[in-house]
Design a protein around this motif. Sequence first.
Motif, mmCIF file in Angstrom:
data_model
loop_
_atom_site.group_PDB
_atom_site.id
_atom_site.type_symbol
_atom_site.label_atom_id
_atom_site.label_comp_id
_atom_site.label_asym_id
_atom_site.label_seq_id
_atom_site.Cartn_x
_atom_site.Cartn_y
_atom_site.Cartn_z
ATOM 1 N N ARG A 181 -7.830 83.739 10.289
ATOM 2 C CA ARG A 181 -8.627 84.158 11.449
ATOM 3 C C ARG A 181 -9.726 83.127 11.632
ATOM 4 N NH1 ARG A 181 -9.301 90.537 12.094
ATOM 5 N NH2 ARG A 181 -10.307 89.688 13.930
ATOM 6 N N ARG A 239 -7.031 86.107 20.350
ATOM 7 C CA ARG A 239 -7.666 87.408 20.596
ATOM 8 C C ARG A 239 -8.661 87.327 21.744
ATOM 9 N NH1 ARG A 239 -8.482 86.874 15.472
ATOM 10 N NH2 ARG A 239 -10.737 87.037 15.588
ATOM 11 N N LYS A 240 -9.390 86.218 21.826
ATOM 12 C CA LYS A 240 -10.426 86.079 22.853
ATOM 13 C C LYS A 240 -10.649 84.597 23.103
ATOM 14 C CE LYS A 240 -15.322 87.047 23.639
ATOM 15 N NZ LYS A 240 -16.559 87.592 23.075
ATOM 16 N N TYR A 292 -11.044 82.578 19.723
ATOM 17 C CA TYR A 292 -11.059 83.401 18.521
ATOM 18 C C TYR A 292 -9.635 83.894 18.330
ATOM 19 C CZ TYR A 292 -16.128 83.572 19.118
ATOM 20 O OH TYR A 292 -17.442 83.232 19.254
ATOM 21 N N GLY A 293 -9.098 83.664 17.152
ATOM 22 C CA GLY A 293 -7.737 84.100 16.921
ATOM 23 C C GLY A 293 -7.258 83.769 15.533
ATOM 24 N N THR A 294 -5.938 83.797 15.383
ATOM 25 C CA THR A 294 -5.297 83.491 14.115
ATOM 26 C C THR A 294 -4.492 82.213 14.296
ATOM 27 O OG1 THR A 294 -5.145 85.853 13.672
ATOM 28 C CG2 THR A 294 -3.775 84.414 12.317
ATOM 29 N N GLU A 352 -2.252 83.224 17.460
ATOM 30 C CA GLU A 352 -2.458 84.529 18.084
ATOM 31 C C GLU A 352 -3.875 84.487 18.652
ATOM 32 O OE1 GLU A 352 -3.342 89.027 16.682
ATOM 33 O OE2 GLU A 352 -1.670 88.037 15.680
#
Length: 99
Positions: free
Chosen positions: A73, A53-54, A65-67, A51
């Motif tokens: 995370r 995020r950025k 940046y993510g999972t 996932e």
Amino acid sequence: MRILLLAAAAALSVGLATPAAATGKMKCDAPQKSWKSMASLESKLKKDGWEVRKSKVDGGCYEVYGTDPQGRRVEAYFHPVSFKMLLSSRRGEVLYKAN
């Protein structure tokens, strides 16, 4: 008072004129014309269970940046040509680092 305002304005303008510096965590050396798109990396990661995020460029690498697929995370660095993961860390703990 006016001198203080001028000094503050000058200091602010110098700070704004300075380019954003890389963090120094990773450095990738590849001609930018050979890079694959960041959107392609994000698409690949999503297919792999991430996932995102950025994402941004840092030190000539793609920083994400993510999972990760394990549900952690993380902050991860990828080579912009091969998409090879170079570093993955979480809260300062290195989870993976390429040789």
